[in-house]
Design a protein around this motif. Structure first.
Motif, PDB file in Angstrom:
ATOM      1  N   SER A  24       0.837  -1.208   0.000  1.00 15.94           N
ATOM      2  CA  SER A  24       0.000   0.000   0.000  1.00 15.94           C
ATOM      3  C   SER A  24       0.868   1.252   0.000  1.00 15.94           C
ATOM      4  O   SER A  24       0.539   2.255  -0.654  1.00 15.94           O
ATOM      5  CB  SER A  24      -0.912   0.007   1.228  1.00 15.94           C
TER       6      SER A  24
ATOM      7  N   ALA B 225      -9.743   3.670  -9.007  1.00 12.54           N
ATOM      8  CA  ALA B 225     -10.303   3.226  -7.724  1.00 12.54           C
ATOM      9  C   ALA B 225      -9.235   3.236  -6.645  1.00 12.54           C
ATOM     10  O   ALA B 225      -9.507   3.613  -5.488  1.00 12.54           O
ATOM     11  CB  ALA B 225     -10.890   1.824  -7.884  1.00 12.54           C
ATOM     12  N   GLN B 226      -8.010   2.850  -7.014  1.00 12.12           N
ATOM     13  CA  GLN B 226      -6.921   2.866  -6.037  1.00 12.12           C
ATOM     14  C   GLN B 226      -6.593   4.292  -5.598  1.00 12.12           C
ATOM     15  O   GLN B 226      -6.294   4.543  -4.429  1.00 12.12           O
ATOM     16  CB  GLN B 226      -5.671   2.192  -6.627  1.00 12.12           C
TER      17      GLN B 226
ATOM     18  N   ARG C 151      -9.048   5.421  -3.065  1.00  7.33           N
ATOM     19  CA  ARG C 151      -8.915   4.781  -1.757  1.00  7.33           C
ATOM     20  C   ARG C 151      -8.032   5.625  -0.839  1.00  7.33           C
ATOM     21  O   ARG C 151      -8.199   5.630   0.385  1.00  7.33           O
ATOM     22  CB  ARG C 151      -8.295   3.388  -1.899  1.00  7.33           C
ATOM     23  N   PHE C 152      -7.078   6.325  -1.446  1.00  2.00           N
ATOM     24  CA  PHE C 152      -6.144   7.136  -0.663  1.00  2.00           C
ATOM     25  C   PHE C 152      -6.570   8.595  -0.572  1.00  2.00           C
ATOM     26  O   PHE C 152      -6.243   9.285   0.402  1.00  2.00           O
ATOM     27  CB  PHE C 152      -4.743   7.070  -1.286  1.00  2.00           C
TER      28      PHE C 152
END
Length: 221
Positions: free
Chosen positions: A18, A55-56, A59-60
Motif C-alpha cells: 500500500s 479506484a486505487q 482509496r487514498f
C-alpha cells in the motif's frame, strides 16, 4: 500442456505494498499537475502514469482536490519548513548585515528554482481553480517565513518605518518569486548571465528593504 509451460515462463508481477502504491500515486500526480495544471490533469491520466486504477487513487484521496493538496501543497509546505531550518542555522553562523541578507536571498532563489514547478502549479491552480488551492494561508512554512522576515526587519528598525515590516517581507518575497517564475520572459538570451541576474535580484531586494533604513549589523541578530 503448452498453456501450462507458457504460464510458467511468464514472470508474475510482484504485489506492491500500500505504501508503494501511495508513493507512486503522489509522484505521478505531482508530475501530471505540473505538466497539465490542475484543470487539465485528470485522475485517469494520473492513474495511467502511476500504473494504478482510479479506484486505487480514491482509496487514498477522497477527491482530485485532496490529491492536489497531498501532491503539491503538502510537499511545498515541508520544503518551506526545511528552508526555514537551514536559514536559522545560517543566522547562527555569525554573518551579519548585508552579507546575511545577500546569502539569504541567494538561498531563497535556489529554493524557488528547485521547486519552481510546484510553485507554478500552485499559482495556476489558485488563479484558474481556486477551490484546488483553497486556503494557501494554510502553508505554515510560508507563514513562518513571513513571520521570521517581519521579526528580522522590525528588530533593526527605529521608530516608524515608511513601509510596514509585514508588507515589506511579502513584497520582497514576491519580487524574488516573480523573477524566477517569469525568468524566460523577463531576461532574453544574451541580456545577462545567470550570476548577473541573481546579483541584480539580490541588490534590488536589499535596496528596497533599505527604504526602511540601512541593512546594518542588526539585521543578522
Amino acid at each position: 500442456m503448452a498453456k501450462e509451460e507458457s504460464d510458467a515462463r511468464t514472470p508474475r508481477r510482484r504485489r506492491r505494498s500500500s505504501e508503494e502504491v501511495a508513493d507512486r500515486i503522489l509522484e505521478a500526480a505531482a508530475e501530471e499537475f505540473e505538466q497539465s495544471g490542475y484543470s487539465g490533469a485528470t485522475t485517469a491520466a494520473i492513474a495511467r502514469r502511476a500504473d494504478v486504477t482510479e479506484a486505487q487513487i480514491f482509496r487514498f484521496h477522497a477527491s482530485k482536490q485532496a490529491l492536489f493538496r497531498a501532491a503539491i501543497f503538502t510537499p511545498l509546505n515541508r520544503h518551506f519548513a526545511d528552508f526555514q531550518a537551514r536559514s536559522v542555522a545560517d543566522q547562527e553562523s555569525g554573518k551579519g548585515g548585508k552579507d546575511l541578507a545577500r546569502a539569504y536571498i541567494g538561498e531563497l532563489q535556489d529554493f524557488m528554482a528547485s521547486h519552481s514547478r510546484m510553485f507554478m502549479s500552485l499559482i495556476v491552480a489558485n488563479t484558474y481553480s481556486p477551490e484546488a488551492a483553497d486556503a494557501i494561508t494554510d502553508l505554515d512554512g510560508l507563514q513562518a517565513y513571513f513571520e521570521k522576515g517581519k521579526a528580522m526587519m522590525s528588530a533593526r528598525m527605529e521608530g516608524d518605518a515608511p513601509v510596514s515590516s509585514e508588507l515589506m517581507v511579502r513584497v520582497s518575497f514576491a519580487a524574488v518569486l516573480a523573477n524566477l517564475m517569469f525568468r524566460d520572459w523577463l531576461f532574453p538570451p544574451g541580456l545577462a548571465s545567470d550570476t548577473e541576474i541573481r546579483e541584480a535580484i539580490a541588490t534590488f531586494v536589499i535596496e528596497g528593504i533599505e527604504a526602511n533604513g540601512p541593512v546594518g549589523e542588526g539585521a543578522g541578530n
